[in-house]
Design a protein around this motif. Sequence first.
Motif, PDB file in Angstrom:
ATOM      1  N   LEU A 143       0.844  -1.210   0.000  1.00  0.00           N
ATOM      2  CA  LEU A 143       0.000   0.000   0.000  1.00  0.00           C
ATOM      3  C   LEU A 143       0.873   1.251   0.000  1.00  0.00           C
ATOM      4  O   LEU A 143       0.571   2.234   0.664  1.00  0.00           O
ATOM      5  N   GLY A 144       1.977   1.200  -0.742  1.00  0.00           N
ATOM      6  CA  GLY A 144       2.886   2.337  -0.784  1.00  0.00           C
ATOM      7  C   GLY A 144       2.488   3.331  -1.852  1.00  0.00           C
ATOM      8  O   GLY A 144       1.296   3.526  -2.142  1.00  0.00           O
ATOM      9  N   ALA A 145       3.499   3.958  -2.480  1.00  0.00           N
ATOM     10  CA  ALA A 145       3.241   4.985  -3.489  1.00  0.00           C
ATOM     11  C   ALA A 145       2.328   4.436  -4.589  1.00  0.00           C
ATOM     12  O   ALA A 145       1.422   5.126  -5.063  1.00  0.00           O
ATOM     13  N   TRP A 164      -2.957  -4.798   2.301  1.00  0.00           N
ATOM     14  CA  TRP A 164      -2.032  -5.423   3.265  1.00  0.00           C
ATOM     15  C   TRP A 164      -0.675  -4.753   3.160  1.00  0.00           C
ATOM     16  O   TRP A 164      -0.171  -4.531   2.041  1.00  0.00           O
ATOM     17  N   SER A 165      -0.119  -4.390   4.286  1.00  0.00           N
ATOM     18  CA  SER A 165       1.186  -3.708   4.298  1.00  0.00           C
ATOM     19  C   SER A 165       1.998  -4.224   5.484  1.00  0.00           C
ATOM     20  O   SER A 165       1.535  -5.083   6.238  1.00  0.00           O
ATOM     21  N   ARG A 166       3.189  -3.686   5.652  1.00  0.00           N
ATOM     22  CA  ARG A 166       4.049  -4.129   6.751  1.00  0.00           C
ATOM     23  C   ARG A 166       3.633  -3.445   8.055  1.00  0.00           C
ATOM     24  O   ARG A 166       3.496  -4.069   9.086  1.00  0.00           O
ATOM     25  N   SER A 167       3.390  -2.121   7.943  1.00  0.00           N
ATOM     26  CA  SER A 167       2.959  -1.369   9.127  1.00  0.00           C
ATOM     27  C   SER A 167       1.508  -0.931   8.918  1.00  0.00           C
ATOM     28  O   SER A 167       1.014  -0.968   7.791  1.00  0.00           O
ATOM     29  N   HIS A 178      -2.250  -5.612   8.258  1.00  0.00           N
ATOM     30  CA  HIS A 178      -0.787  -5.522   8.175  1.00  0.00           C
ATOM     31  C   HIS A 178      -0.131  -6.688   8.905  1.00  0.00           C
ATOM     32  O   HIS A 178      -0.730  -7.299   9.794  1.00  0.00           O
ATOM     33  N   GLY A 179       1.093  -6.947   8.481  1.00  0.00           N
ATOM     34  CA  GLY A 179       1.922  -7.939   9.148  1.00  0.00           C
ATOM     35  C   GLY A 179       1.406  -9.358   8.995  1.00  0.00           C
ATOM     36  O   GLY A 179       0.319  -9.595   8.460  1.00  0.00           O
ATOM     37  N   SER A 180       2.193 -10.297   9.503  1.00  0.00           N
ATOM     38  CA  SER A 180       1.789 -11.708   9.367  1.00  0.00           C
ATOM     39  C   SER A 180       0.484 -11.958  10.121  1.00  0.00           C
ATOM     40  O   SER A 180      -0.338 -12.783   9.713  1.00  0.00           O
ATOM     41  N   GLU A 181       0.247 -11.185  11.201  1.00  0.00           N
ATOM     42  CA  GLU A 181      -0.982 -11.399  11.976  1.00  0.00           C
ATOM     43  C   GLU A 181      -2.238 -10.974  11.201  1.00  0.00           C
ATOM     44  O   GLU A 181      -3.331 -11.463  11.484  1.00  0.00           O
ATOM     45  N   LEU A 183      -2.485 -11.216   7.796  1.00  0.00           N
ATOM     46  CA  LEU A 183      -2.508 -11.817   6.459  1.00  0.00           C
ATOM     47  C   LEU A 183      -3.696 -12.755   6.247  1.00  0.00           C
ATOM     48  O   LEU A 183      -4.339 -12.739   5.199  1.00  0.00           O
ATOM     49  N   ASP A 184      -3.995 -13.553   7.246  1.00  0.00           N
ATOM     50  CA  ASP A 184      -5.056 -14.539   7.066  1.00  0.00           C
ATOM     51  C   ASP A 184      -6.413 -13.873   6.808  1.00  0.00           C
ATOM     52  O   ASP A 184      -7.120 -14.226   5.865  1.00  0.00           O
ATOM     53  N   ALA A 185      -6.733 -12.867   7.630  1.00  0.00           N
ATOM     54  CA  ALA A 185      -8.015 -12.166   7.461  1.00  0.00           C
ATOM     55  C   ALA A 185      -8.055 -11.469   6.101  1.00  0.00           C
ATOM     56  O   ALA A 185      -9.093 -11.424   5.434  1.00  0.00           O
ATOM     57  N   PHE A 186      -6.916 -10.930   5.677  1.00  0.00           N
ATOM     58  CA  PHE A 186      -6.820 -10.262   4.364  1.00  0.00           C
ATOM     59  C   PHE A 186      -7.096 -11.265   3.239  1.00  0.00           C
ATOM     60  O   PHE A 186      -7.887 -10.997   2.324  1.00  0.00           O
ATOM     61  N   LEU A 187      -6.473 -12.419   3.299  1.00  0.00           N
ATOM     62  CA  LEU A 187      -6.596 -13.394   2.203  1.00  0.00           C
ATOM     63  C   LEU A 187      -7.981 -14.033   2.160  1.00  0.00           C
ATOM     64  O   LEU A 187      -8.510 -14.313   1.081  1.00  0.00           O
ATOM     65  N   ARG A 188      -8.562 -14.266   3.325  1.00  0.00           N
ATOM     66  CA  ARG A 188      -9.834 -14.973   3.416  1.00  0.00           C
ATOM     67  C   ARG A 188     -10.924 -14.326   2.582  1.00  0.00           C
ATOM     68  O   ARG A 188     -11.773 -14.991   2.006  1.00  0.00           O
ATOM     69  N   GLU A 189     -10.914 -13.002   2.503  1.00  0.00           N
ATOM     70  CA  GLU A 189     -11.962 -12.275   1.768  1.00  0.00           C
ATOM     71  C   GLU A 189     -11.585 -12.028   0.308  1.00  0.00           C
ATOM     72  O   GLU A 189     -12.426 -11.622  -0.495  1.00  0.00           O
ATOM     73  N   THR A 190     -10.312 -12.208  -0.022  1.00  0.00           N
ATOM     74  CA  THR A 190      -9.801 -11.723  -1.318  1.00  0.00           C
ATOM     75  C   THR A 190     -10.109 -12.698  -2.451  1.00  0.00           C
ATOM     76  O   THR A 190      -9.751 -13.872  -2.391  1.00  0.00           O
ATOM     77  N   GLU A 191     -10.745 -12.174  -3.508  1.00  0.00           N
ATOM     78  CA  GLU A 191     -10.972 -12.987  -4.716  1.00  0.00           C
ATOM     79  C   GLU A 191      -9.968 -12.639  -5.801  1.00  0.00           C
ATOM     80  O   GLU A 191      -9.512 -13.500  -6.542  1.00  0.00           O
ATOM     81  N   ILE A 192      -9.669 -11.347  -5.937  1.00  0.00           N
ATOM     82  CA  ILE A 192      -8.621 -10.944  -6.896  1.00  0.00           C
ATOM     83  C   ILE A 192      -7.475 -10.378  -6.066  1.00  0.00           C
ATOM     84  O   ILE A 192      -7.629  -9.363  -5.378  1.00  0.00           O
ATOM     85  N   LEU A 193      -6.343 -11.074  -6.111  1.00  0.00           N
ATOM     86  CA  LEU A 193      -5.179 -10.674  -5.319  1.00  0.00           C
ATOM     87  C   LEU A 193      -4.227  -9.893  -6.210  1.00  0.00           C
ATOM     88  O   LEU A 193      -3.717 -10.420  -7.202  1.00  0.00           O
ATOM     89  N   VAL A 194      -4.018  -8.636  -5.857  1.00  0.00           N
ATOM     90  CA  VAL A 194      -3.101  -7.768  -6.608  1.00  0.00           C
ATOM     91  C   VAL A 194      -1.834  -7.622  -5.783  1.00  0.00           C
ATOM     92  O   VAL A 194      -1.899  -7.279  -4.605  1.00  0.00           O
ATOM     93  N   CYS A 195      -0.672  -7.864  -6.394  1.00  0.00           N
ATOM     94  CA  CYS A 195       0.573  -7.752  -5.641  1.00  0.00           C
ATOM     95  C   CYS A 195       1.469  -6.665  -6.221  1.00  0.00           C
ATOM     96  O   CYS A 195       1.889  -6.749  -7.382  1.00  0.00           O
ATOM     97  N   VAL A 196       1.735  -5.644  -5.432  1.00  0.00           N
ATOM     98  CA  VAL A 196       2.720  -4.608  -5.794  1.00  0.00           C
ATOM     99  C   VAL A 196       3.669  -4.407  -4.615  1.00  0.00           C
ATOM    100  O   VAL A 196       3.982  -3.287  -4.222  1.00  0.00           O
TER     101      VAL A 196
END
Length: 316
Positions: A143-145, A164-167, A178-181, A183-196
Amino acid sequence: MQPAVAVIVNGSDAEEWLGRFRAAAPRWDIRAWPDSLGERDAIRYACVWRAPHGMLATLPKLAAVFNLGAGVDHLLDDPALPDVPIARAVHPDLTMRMTEYVVLHTLLHHRGQRRYDAQQREAVWKGHPQPAASAVTVGVMGLGAIGGEIAAVLRRIGFRVTGWSRSPRDLADVACFHGSEGLDAFLRETEILVCVLPATATTRGVLNLPLFRRLRRDGPLGGAYLVNAGRGALQVDGDILAALGEGSLAGASLDVFPTEPLPPDSALWRHPAVTVTPHNAGDLDPNVLVTEVVAQIERMERGLPLQHTVDRAAGY
Ligand code: NDP
Ligand code: OXD
């Protein structure tokens, strides 16, 4: 006195980069690797893209390095990298091009365009149910620039957007994890995963089979999709193919690969659910970047702080 600047671009377009810098700062002493670096003691600034490792350590008076791209993974992998400030490319032109790429490929999956392309080849006139964007969750990793703007534009199109971000981050109408804690909640809802995401010691290989299995497959799209425009080192190609084979992924758009160019025998080239582009999602106008770097050097010469500096410990 005009600053001495080295342009160190490891690629077939090295001459063009040199020409752009000379045109943008005609009175500066601009030199090029490998042929015209001259007396190395004089060089204060280096503008680099994929500079050979060890090269920058041969410039004893270096005051700053300008990375001619957003991702600094190749640069930070240099074991002899001098301890000087590093600035990376952050520019609205780059952000907009990356956003275009992600919007194009998010919509490609959302609207099932690959299926209509296949139907067209057989002259089949047949529509398929189309969920509203507001029913579909797009999860943006990074979720940066760039990722922050992508999330905002996808929201304006009407998607449900999570990030999802580090901080911790706070973005309007975007559920942020954010963070590994987180990640699970973030992925559970995600249908289209965009990675930047940037490629760092902690993100390399993050796009793997166990992660794909945690994505939502029973949502309105009927499957999960991946759009990776971050770095190839983030993804495990074999795991993408395995996920497509078992159904954890229904499709993927890939701009970056662990090995570039993507080898001709990679099964990704021919997979019917995969769209391959040649690492050009963020193909910005090089002149805007040169103008920006020249302005940064002028700032430094006036004693002002550098902008868009890299946190070497974090790796991005
Ligand atoms: P930024 O540094 O602005 O943002 C990086 C984001 O990634 C931040 O939100 C950061 O978190 C997050 N992040 C970093 N490490 C982790 C981690 N371990 N876990 C979770 N989140 C993490 O970078 P940009 O947005 O400018 O660029 C992103 C990347 O896009 C570049 O590094 C480059 O690899 C790629 N890129 C690709 C291009 C192409 O042509 N395909 C062109 C341009 C860029 P936090 O917010 O907490 O700092
Ligand atoms: C970048 C890229 O990092 O072009 O800017 O990949």
